[in-house]
Design a protein around this motif. Structure first.
Motif, PDB file in Angstrom:
ATOM      1  N   GLN A 371       1.068  -0.948   0.366  1.00 44.14           N
ATOM      2  CA  GLN A 371      -0.397   0.369   0.386  1.00 44.14           C
ATOM      3  C   GLN A 371       1.395   1.527  -0.012  1.00 44.14           C
ATOM      4  O   GLN A 371       0.764   2.281  -0.687  1.00 44.14           O
ATOM      5  N   LYS A 372       2.081   1.433   0.329  1.00 41.53           N
ATOM      6  CA  LYS A 372       2.769   2.454   1.086  1.00 41.53           C
ATOM      7  C   LYS A 372       4.035   2.356  -0.496  1.00 41.53           C
ATOM      8  O   LYS A 372       3.929   3.863  -0.594  1.00 41.53           O
ATOM      9  N   LEU A 373       4.006   1.445  -1.212  1.00 42.54           N
ATOM     10  CA  LEU A 373       5.249   1.830  -2.180  1.00 42.54           C
ATOM     11  C   LEU A 373       4.422   1.937  -3.382  1.00 42.54           C
ATOM     12  O   LEU A 373       4.606   3.015  -4.378  1.00 42.54           O
ATOM     13  N   LEU A 374       3.175   2.353  -3.214  1.00 43.56           N
ATOM     14  CA  LEU A 374       1.983   2.412  -4.381  1.00 43.56           C
ATOM     15  C   LEU A 374       1.039   3.782  -4.188  1.00 43.56           C
ATOM     16  O   LEU A 374       1.041   3.964  -5.254  1.00 43.56           O
ATOM     17  N   GLY A 375       1.294   4.468  -2.964  1.00 48.12           N
ATOM     18  CA  GLY A 375       0.917   5.630  -2.793  1.00 48.12           C
ATOM     19  C   GLY A 375      -0.610   5.186  -2.542  1.00 48.12           C
ATOM     20  O   GLY A 375      -1.361   6.487  -2.480  1.00 48.12           O
ATOM     21  N   HIS A 376      -1.295   4.111  -2.167  1.00 45.24           N
ATOM     22  CA  HIS A 376      -2.734   4.189  -1.318  1.00 45.24           C
ATOM     23  C   HIS A 376      -3.281   4.335  -0.480  1.00 45.24           C
ATOM     24  O   HIS A 376      -2.604   4.953   0.329  1.00 45.24           O
ATOM     25  N   SER A 377      -4.138   5.519  -0.481  1.00 43.13           N
ATOM     26  CA  SER A 377      -4.551   6.268   0.633  1.00 43.13           C
ATOM     27  C   SER A 377      -5.144   4.831   2.162  1.00 43.13           C
ATOM     28  O   SER A 377      -4.919   5.468   2.603  1.00 43.13           O
ATOM     29  N   THR A 378      -5.931   3.876   1.566  1.00 43.64           N
ATOM     30  CA  THR A 378      -6.041   3.137   2.059  1.00 43.64           C
ATOM     31  C   THR A 378      -5.961   2.059   1.834  1.00 43.64           C
ATOM     32  O   THR A 378      -5.674   1.459   0.575  1.00 43.64           O
ATOM     33  N   ILE A 379      -5.413   0.683   3.218  1.00 44.99           N
ATOM     34  CA  ILE A 379      -5.209  -0.917   2.620  1.00 44.99           C
ATOM     35  C   ILE A 379      -6.172  -1.398   2.311  1.00 44.99           C
ATOM     36  O   ILE A 379      -5.931  -2.283   1.051  1.00 44.99           O
ATOM     37  N   GLY A 380      -7.712  -1.095   2.181  1.00 45.46           N
ATOM     38  CA  GLY A 380      -8.858  -1.469   1.611  1.00 45.46           C
ATOM     39  C   GLY A 380      -8.928  -1.532   0.310  1.00 45.46           C
ATOM     40  O   GLY A 380      -9.184  -2.549  -0.359  1.00 45.46           O
ATOM     41  N   LEU A 381      -7.994  -0.160  -0.270  1.00 40.58           N
ATOM     42  CA  LEU A 381      -8.132   0.234  -1.194  1.00 40.58           C
ATOM     43  C   LEU A 381      -7.472  -0.954  -2.358  1.00 40.58           C
ATOM     44  O   LEU A 381      -7.071  -1.197  -3.458  1.00 40.58           O
ATOM     45  N   THR A 382      -5.935  -1.133  -1.593  1.00 45.84           N
ATOM     46  CA  THR A 382      -5.077  -2.275  -2.090  1.00 45.84           C
ATOM     47  C   THR A 382      -5.785  -3.601  -2.495  1.00 45.84           C
ATOM     48  O   THR A 382      -5.044  -4.570  -3.419  1.00 45.84           O
TER      49      THR A 382
END
Length: 414
Positions: A371-382
């Protein structure tokens, strides 16, 4: 605030009756409104009384139209948003909101009327002329985007005192409670390149687009982030890069997509660092000294379309990562097209590579790390996007290893 029946006779001798709501607004002005049914009059009296007490009541005669407030909203948005986002909002207003409800008064915007608008937006009307903007049905994604913009317009109107409440707040979607919107899951070899295809693409990549494509594959950067990446944000000695800015479609440098998009990504495997070291010696500097890692030939911001046309598509064709279009050339040979048409396919591959187990050719990283590597706002999105890609059944060997790690389980089982 009173509700009473009113009877009268027209000049032609016709007897009529209606229910009259008579009241004084928050400014001391006497107001009156008539209804055919008592229940409608009672509902209006209840709502108007509450709005008058709160100082928020707006009568029809002074109410602005949806388009009036939409233009105010656009003017403010132009000064606060990126140009590309502003243009999207402008299209929402001019192409999707204005043709349907642009001339409607804000005072008449309630949940039933808004629901009719959204249904009309999604359903279209084939009986209308072809040049009528209300004719073609909009996609579910567009309806959702327009609804969000309309809610922003209503919020703007509420803050300016043009309407008492935002009727879209608290209005549920038509899906049943707990029912998620269905969408096609990403598939290997369809939306995401396979490992074999990635190897072929790396081998086929040449010229100034080779380092860009390799970096896209092994960092998962968005196209805008690749185009805005600076050498100052690339630490080759420590094998990492920082995402601190992006370049939009209008070649304007700005902040990344969101706060979580500002992140640090390791350059892995090591050959990525070697590719960038070689490229740094050849990279065009340019007069503006933008310090870009992947500029155009004169050192300025590279156009996204040119990356696709001159970099991605030729590499796909050279690597044989193609699909048959079903057409043939003048010599009777099949005409092939690139299998993946955007850089986002590499971002999908990077995510799946990070999440997959090491024994399956992946890195086996924890979802929160990805999630952090992709820059997603939430873990749910990932997880919603990629969670299905690394589901697997433990084989017998894995189960034996687990049992050996817990001898007490073996004893209790016997």
């Amino acid at each position: 605030m009173s509700v009473r029946k009113r009877k009268w006779t027209t000049s032609k001798g016709v007897h009529k009756e209606a229910w009259l709501v008579d009241y004084v607004d928050q400014h001391g002005e006497r107001r009156a409104k008539t209804f055919d049914k008592k229940k409608d009059a009672d509902a209006y009296a209840l709502r108007a009384g509450s709005e008058v007490r709160d100082g928020l009541h707006v009568v029809d005669s002074t109410s602005k139209t949806v388009n009036d407030v939409g233009l105010i909203w656009l003017t403010r948005a132009q000064n606060e948003l990126e140009h590309g986002t502003y243009l999207q909002y402008k299209q929402h207003l001019n192409l999707h909101i204005k043709p349907f409800i642009g001339n409607d008064k804000l005072s008449r915007m309630n949940m039933p009327n808004i629901r009719k608008f959204l249904d009309a937006l999604a359903g279209g009307n084939e009986s209308l002329p072809e040049d009528d903007l209300r004719r073609a049905p909009r996609s579910p994604a567009m309806v959702k985007a327009v609804r969000t913009s309309l809610s922003s317009i209503f919020s703007e109107a509420k803050e300016d005192g043009y309407m008492a409440q935002n009727p879209l707040q608290g209005m549920r979607s038509k899906r049943k409670k707990g029912e998620k919107r269905r969408k096609q899951k990403l598939q290997y070899g369809v939306d995401i390149p396979t490992l074999d295809e990635i190897n072929k693409l790396i081998a086929a990549a040449t010229g100034r687009f080779r380092p860009l494509l390799i970096t896209a594959v092994f960092t998962g950067l968005r196209a805008s982030e690749l185009r805005g990446l600076r050498w100052a944000d690339v630490d080759l000695a420590k094998s990492r890069l920082n995402v601190t800015q992006r370049a939009d479609n209008f070649h304007v440098i700005g902040m990344p997509k969101s706060e979580t998009s500002q992140r640090t990504i390791p350059l892995y495997p090591p050959f990525v660092v070697n590719v960038l070291k070689e490229w740094k010696l050849q990279c065009p500097k340019g007069e503006k000294k933008l310090d870009l890692v992947f500029p155009n030939t004169i050192g300025n911001i590279e156009a996204h379309g040119n990356i696709i046309r001159s970099g991605l598509i030729p590499t796909m064709l050279a690597a044989g990562v193609t699909v048959d279009t079903g057409e043939k050339d003048e010599n009777g040979k099949p005409i092939l097209a690139p299998k993946y048409t955007g850089l986002h396919a590499f971002r999908h591959w990077f995510a799946s590579w990070c999440l997959n187990r090491e024994k399956d050719g992946g890195r086996g990283l924890l979802p929160m790390r990805v999630q952090k590597l992709l820059g997603h706002s939430t873990i749910g999105l990932t997880m919603d996007t990629y969670g299905h890609l690394f589901e697997h059944k433990e084989d017998d060997g894995e189960l034996d290893t687990v049992m050996r790690s817990f001898p007490a389980l073996v004893v209790s089982a016997t």
